[in-house]
Motif scaffolding. Sequence first.
Motif, short mmCIF file in Angstrom:
data_model
loop_
_atom_site.label_atom_id
_atom_site.label_comp_id
_atom_site.label_asym_id
_atom_site.label_seq_id
_atom_site.Cartn_x
_atom_site.Cartn_y
_atom_site.Cartn_z
N SER A 148 -7.81 5.77 9.45
CA SER A 148 -7.37 6.07 10.82
C SER A 148 -7.73 4.97 11.81
O SER A 148 -7.30 4.99 12.94
CB SER A 148 -7.97 7.40 11.29
OG SER A 148 -9.38 7.28 11.35
N HIS A 149 -8.48 4.00 11.41
CA HIS A 149 -8.89 2.96 12.34
C HIS A 149 -8.29 1.59 12.04
O HIS A 149 -8.68 0.61 12.65
CB HIS A 149 -10.42 2.85 12.35
CG HIS A 149 -11.08 4.06 12.89
ND1 HIS A 149 -11.46 5.11 12.10
CD2 HIS A 149 -11.39 4.41 14.17
CE1 HIS A 149 -11.99 6.05 12.85
NE2 HIS A 149 -11.97 5.66 14.11
N GLY A 150 -7.38 1.48 11.09
CA GLY A 150 -6.73 0.21 10.82
C GLY A 150 -7.60 -0.79 10.10
O GLY A 150 -7.33 -1.98 10.12
N ARG A 151 -8.68 -0.32 9.51
CA ARG A 151 -9.57 -1.24 8.80
C ARG A 151 -9.09 -1.43 7.37
O ARG A 151 -8.30 -0.65 6.84
CB ARG A 151 -10.99 -0.70 8.82
CG ARG A 151 -11.58 -0.68 10.22
CD ARG A 151 -13.06 -0.45 10.20
NE ARG A 151 -13.42 0.65 9.29
CZ ARG A 151 -14.26 1.62 9.59
NH1 ARG A 151 -14.82 1.64 10.78
NH2 ARG A 151 -14.55 2.55 8.74
N ALA A 152 -9.62 -2.46 6.72
CA ALA A 152 -9.28 -2.71 5.32
C ALA A 152 -9.96 -1.66 4.45
O ALA A 152 -11.03 -1.16 4.79
CB ALA A 152 -9.75 -4.10 4.90
N GLN A 208 0.17 -4.26 5.03
CA GLN A 208 -0.25 -3.40 6.14
C GLN A 208 0.54 -2.11 6.05
O GLN A 208 1.74 -2.12 5.80
CB GLN A 208 0.02 -4.05 7.50
CG GLN A 208 -0.87 -5.21 7.82
CD GLN A 208 -0.63 -5.73 9.24
OE1 GLN A 208 0.38 -5.44 9.88
NE2 GLN A 208 -1.57 -6.52 9.73
N LEU A 209 -0.14 -1.00 6.29
CA LEU A 209 0.49 0.31 6.35
C LEU A 209 0.53 0.69 7.82
O LEU A 209 -0.51 0.72 8.49
CB LEU A 209 -0.35 1.30 5.54
CG LEU A 209 0.30 2.57 5.09
CD1 LEU A 209 1.54 2.29 4.26
CD2 LEU A 209 -0.68 3.41 4.28
N ARG A 210 1.76 0.95 8.34
CA ARG A 210 1.90 1.20 9.77
C ARG A 210 2.61 2.52 10.02
O ARG A 210 3.39 2.99 9.21
CB ARG A 210 2.69 0.06 10.41
CG ARG A 210 1.94 -1.27 10.33
CD ARG A 210 2.74 -2.45 10.78
NE ARG A 210 3.14 -2.38 12.16
CZ ARG A 210 3.90 -3.30 12.76
NH1 ARG A 210 4.30 -4.36 12.08
NH2 ARG A 210 4.26 -3.17 14.01
N SER A 211 2.32 3.08 11.16
CA SER A 211 3.01 4.31 11.57
C SER A 211 4.36 3.93 12.15
O SER A 211 4.59 2.77 12.51
CB SER A 211 2.18 5.05 12.62
OG SER A 211 2.17 4.32 13.83
N ILE A 255 -2.34 1.46 10.35
CA ILE A 255 -3.10 2.56 9.75
C ILE A 255 -4.08 2.03 8.72
O ILE A 255 -5.24 2.42 8.70
CB ILE A 255 -2.13 3.59 9.12
CG1 ILE A 255 -1.29 4.19 10.23
CG2 ILE A 255 -2.88 4.64 8.35
CD1 ILE A 255 -0.19 5.09 9.74
N ALA A 256 -3.61 1.14 7.85
CA ALA A 256 -4.49 0.56 6.82
C ALA A 256 -3.96 -0.84 6.49
O ALA A 256 -2.82 -1.18 6.81
CB ALA A 256 -4.51 1.44 5.58
N ARG A 257 -4.82 -1.63 5.85
CA ARG A 257 -4.42 -2.99 5.52
C ARG A 257 -5.18 -3.46 4.30
O ARG A 257 -6.17 -2.87 3.90
CB ARG A 257 -4.69 -3.92 6.70
CG ARG A 257 -6.16 -4.05 7.03
CD ARG A 257 -6.37 -4.90 8.28
NE ARG A 257 -7.77 -4.92 8.67
CZ ARG A 257 -8.67 -5.78 8.20
NH1 ARG A 257 -8.31 -6.69 7.32
NH2 ARG A 257 -9.91 -5.74 8.62
#
Length: 177
Positions: free
Chosen positions: A3-7, A20-23, A29-31
């Motif tokens: 939920s924080h966009g961290r790896a 990168q996983l994006r909304s 969202i994730a990377r």
Amino acid sequence: ALSHGRALPSAAHDEAILWQLRSPSGRLIARSHRAPDTPWPEVPLVEGHVKTTELAVYTIPGQDLWLQVAQPLAEFRRAQTMAAIVAGATVMLLGLLAAAALGWNIQRELRPIADFARTIDMVGSETTELAEPRLRRRELAPAYGALAALLLRLHTKLRSERAFAAHAAHSLRTPLA
């Protein structure tokens, strides 16, 4: 972490492919480990390929998530060059194999004609019959027949000429004497 966009947690490693996983709104969202912690600025959420100054990015849409997979442009070009070299080498190898197979097949198909030429070369003054060819081809049957008929006529004419010469020599012996 998602939920924080961290790896995602993992040991430090080198990556050739970043993701990168994006909304749908564009929020990260994730990377992957080496992907930036902010969305790629030059890459919109549009399905398909996009090239930036440094990356080649492919975006895959989903219902609630968009996956963006990126490769450094230098690595992308290296992979393209490698793929072209491998494809070219494969085509060359297959071309050489096809040429060798074609050459072998042509040689095999022309062998009866070479046998026919050797049969003609072996005809001498005392030859009365042709040897039957090993690999008789239907296309060459008329040529073998014509050559055999020619050989028979030639042999008949030679026999006739020899008989004439012998008879003439015998007939001219008395008048010359």
